[in-house]
Design a protein around this motif. Sequence first.
Motif, PDB file in Angstrom:
ATOM      1  N   ARG A  50       0.828  -1.214   0.000  1.00 19.43           N
ATOM      2  CA  ARG A  50       0.000   0.000   0.000  1.00 19.43           C
ATOM      3  C   ARG A  50       0.857   1.256   0.000  1.00 19.43           C
ATOM      4  N   PHE A  51       0.267   2.330  -0.513  1.00 15.27           N
ATOM      5  CA  PHE A  51       0.910   3.649  -0.459  1.00 15.27           C
ATOM      6  C   PHE A  51       0.138   4.548   0.495  1.00 15.27           C
ATOM      7  N   LEU A  52       0.879   5.438   1.161  1.00 14.15           N
ATOM      8  CA  LEU A  52       0.293   6.576   1.872  1.00 14.15           C
ATOM      9  C   LEU A  52       1.067   7.794   1.401  1.00 14.15           C
ATOM     10  N   GLN A  53       0.364   8.753   0.811  1.00  9.38           N
ATOM     11  CA  GLN A  53       1.065   9.920   0.271  1.00  9.38           C
ATOM     12  C   GLN A  53       0.373  11.207   0.686  1.00  9.38           C
ATOM     13  N   ALA A  54       1.194  12.214   1.010  1.00  7.57           N
ATOM     14  CA  ALA A  54       0.711  13.577   1.215  1.00  7.57           C
ATOM     15  C   ALA A  54       1.322  14.453   0.143  1.00  7.57           C
ATOM     16  N   ILE A  55       0.499  15.271  -0.510  1.00  2.00           N
ATOM     17  CA  ILE A  55       1.013  16.292  -1.425  1.00  2.00           C
ATOM     18  C   ILE A  55       0.395  17.621  -1.033  1.00  2.00           C
ATOM     19  N   GLU A  56       1.200  18.670  -1.077  1.00  2.00           N
ATOM     20  CA  GLU A  56       0.733  19.987  -0.640  1.00  2.00           C
ATOM     21  C   GLU A  56       1.408  21.069  -1.466  1.00  2.00           C
ATOM     22  N   GLY A  57       0.733  22.200  -1.554  1.00  2.00           N
ATOM     23  CA  GLY A  57       1.249  23.318  -2.345  1.00  2.00           C
ATOM     24  C   GLY A  57       0.087  24.164  -2.826  1.00  2.00           C
ATOM     25  N   PRO A  58       0.331  24.986  -3.855  1.00  2.00           N
ATOM     26  CA  PRO A  58      -0.751  25.799  -4.411  1.00  2.00           C
ATOM     27  C   PRO A  58      -1.900  24.900  -4.874  1.00  2.00           C
ATOM     28  N   GLU A  59      -3.148  25.325  -4.623  1.00  2.00           N
ATOM     29  CA  GLU A  59      -4.291  24.443  -4.847  1.00  2.00           C
ATOM     30  C   GLU A  59      -4.350  23.862  -6.254  1.00  2.00           C
ATOM     31  N   ALA A  60      -4.178  24.696  -7.250  1.00  2.00           N
ATOM     32  CA  ALA A  60      -4.315  24.207  -8.630  1.00  2.00           C
ATOM     33  C   ALA A  60      -3.235  23.169  -8.951  1.00  2.00           C
ATOM     34  N   GLN A  61      -2.044  23.380  -8.416  1.00  2.00           N
ATOM     35  CA  GLN A  61      -0.943  22.445  -8.665  1.00  2.00           C
ATOM     36  C   GLN A  61      -1.197  21.112  -7.964  1.00  2.00           C
ATOM     37  N   VAL A  62      -1.724  21.197  -6.752  1.00  2.00           N
ATOM     38  CA  VAL A  62      -1.974  19.975  -5.975  1.00  2.00           C
ATOM     39  C   VAL A  62      -3.107  19.167  -6.600  1.00  2.00           C
ATOM     40  N   THR A  63      -4.194  19.824  -6.957  1.00  2.00           N
ATOM     41  CA  THR A  63      -5.318  19.077  -7.534  1.00  2.00           C
ATOM     42  C   THR A  63      -4.944  18.545  -8.912  1.00  2.00           C
ATOM     43  N   GLY A  64      -4.158  19.312  -9.665  1.00  2.00           N
ATOM     44  CA  GLY A  64      -3.704  18.839 -10.986  1.00  2.00           C
ATOM     45  C   GLY A  64      -2.803  17.619 -10.855  1.00  2.00           C
ATOM     46  N   THR A  65      -1.881  17.673  -9.896  1.00  2.00           N
ATOM     47  CA  THR A  65      -0.986  16.529  -9.658  1.00  2.00           C
ATOM     48  C   THR A  65      -1.793  15.319  -9.205  1.00  2.00           C
ATOM     49  N   MET A  66      -2.763  15.564  -8.313  1.00  2.00           N
ATOM     50  CA  MET A  66      -3.575  14.457  -7.791  1.00  2.00           C
ATOM     51  C   MET A  66      -4.414  13.819  -8.894  1.00  2.00           C
ATOM     52  N   ASP A  67      -4.913  14.614  -9.833  1.00  2.00           N
ATOM     53  CA  ASP A  67      -5.678  14.055 -10.957  1.00  2.00           C
ATOM     54  C   ASP A  67      -4.824  13.057 -11.738  1.00  2.00           C
ATOM     55  N   ARG A  68      -3.572  13.402 -11.958  1.00  2.00           N
ATOM     56  CA  ARG A  68      -2.669  12.485 -12.673  1.00  2.00           C
ATOM     57  C   ARG A  68      -2.388  11.235 -11.838  1.00  2.00           C
ATOM     58  N   ILE A  69      -2.093  11.444 -10.550  1.00  2.00           N
ATOM     59  CA  ILE A  69      -1.776  10.311  -9.672  1.00  2.00           C
ATOM     60  C   ILE A  69      -2.965   9.353  -9.597  1.00  2.00           C
ATOM     61  N   ALA A  70      -4.180   9.925  -9.507  1.00  2.00           N
ATOM     62  CA  ALA A  70      -5.379   9.088  -9.344  1.00  2.00           C
ATOM     63  C   ALA A  70      -5.648   8.224 -10.578  1.00  2.00           C
ATOM     64  N   ARG A  71      -5.186   8.676 -11.742  1.00  2.00           N
ATOM     65  CA  ARG A  71      -5.388   7.905 -12.978  1.00  2.00           C
ATOM     66  C   ARG A  71      -4.303   6.851 -13.193  1.00  2.00           C
ATOM     67  N   ASP A  72      -3.284   6.845 -12.330  1.00  2.00           N
ATOM     68  CA  ASP A  72      -2.118   5.964 -12.511  1.00  2.00           C
ATOM     69  C   ASP A  72      -2.502   4.514 -12.227  1.00  2.00           C
ATOM     70  N   LYS A  73      -2.251   3.636 -13.197  1.00  2.00           N
ATOM     71  CA  LYS A  73      -2.669   2.232 -13.070  1.00  2.00           C
ATOM     72  C   LYS A  73      -1.776   1.426 -12.115  1.00  2.00           C
ATOM     73  N   ARG A  74      -0.734   2.054 -11.601  1.00  2.00           N
ATOM     74  CA  ARG A  74       0.145   1.342 -10.663  1.00  2.00           C
ATOM     75  C   ARG A  74      -0.479   1.197  -9.275  1.00  2.00           C
ATOM     76  N   HIS A  75      -1.580   1.878  -9.042  1.00  2.00           N
ATOM     77  CA  HIS A  75      -2.311   1.699  -7.781  1.00  2.00           C
ATOM     78  C   HIS A  75      -3.805   1.888  -8.028  1.00  2.00           C
ATOM     79  N   ASP A  76      -4.606   1.411  -7.061  1.00  2.00           N
ATOM     80  CA  ASP A  76      -6.055   1.604  -7.142  1.00  2.00           C
ATOM     81  C   ASP A  76      -6.626   1.692  -5.722  1.00  2.00           C
ATOM     82  N   SER A  77      -7.954   1.629  -5.598  1.00  2.00           N
ATOM     83  CA  SER A  77      -8.620   1.701  -4.288  1.00  2.00           C
ATOM     84  C   SER A  77      -8.165   2.908  -3.472  1.00  2.00           C
ATOM     85  N   LEU A  78      -8.162   4.085  -4.089  1.00  2.00           N
ATOM     86  CA  LEU A  78      -7.716   5.279  -3.367  1.00  2.00           C
ATOM     87  C   LEU A  78      -8.751   5.692  -2.309  1.00  2.00           C
TER      88      LEU A  78
END
Length: 149
Positions: A50-78
């Motif tokens: 399992r992964f546990l990750q925190a990302i923080e920063g300017p809102e648009a950058q964080v949500t944009g990064t998270m959108d990419r991470i969430a689509r990554d097939k290397r993990h699921d069940s977020l």
Amino acid sequence: LGDHALYRIVYLSRATRTFDDAELNALAAWSAERNAVASVTGLLLYDGSRFLQAIEGPEAQVTGTMDRIARDKRHDSLTYIQDDPVRDRQFGHWAMQLKLAPAGCCSTDFLERVKEDVTLVDDLNLQAAFIGFAVLSSQRPRGYTCANR
Ligand SMILES: Cc1cc2nc3c(=O)[nH]c(=O)nc-3n(C[C@H](O)[C@H](O)[C@H](O)COP(=O)(O)O)c2cc1C
């Protein structure tokens, strides 16, 4: 003042396969480079499944990064633990710090290293999430069934 509208996302996920340390170090190094450009900081733990990750920063950058991470097939069940505007960075010195639970039996080393990483975190919910994750993986490390317990 560029940091006045900060945002943090913290999530848990399940790795869709087993990753070795080299792959994860490469992922973290690549992520750190990209995050540095976006002024994103954070911490990523991997316990062997399992992964546990925190990302923080300017809102648009964080949500944009998270959108990419969430689509990554290397993990699921977020599962999202936090998804909020925040006052301060808690991992401001790391573009993306990676901590891997060591393969082996009942190691407490991972827990100690994670504790060190979160000593300066003043958000107690965040501390609890990271330390709890590390405690569980110390008891149930890297795909091993511990015969000594
Ligand atoms: C557990 C995990 C954590 C990741 N963390 C980050 C990160 O902090 N920053 C980042 O840019 N990409 C991160 N990635 C990679 C992204 O998911 C994605 O592969 C990468 O941003 C490339 O996206 P693109 O192909 O849409 O450009 C992570 C991937 C995984 C599986």
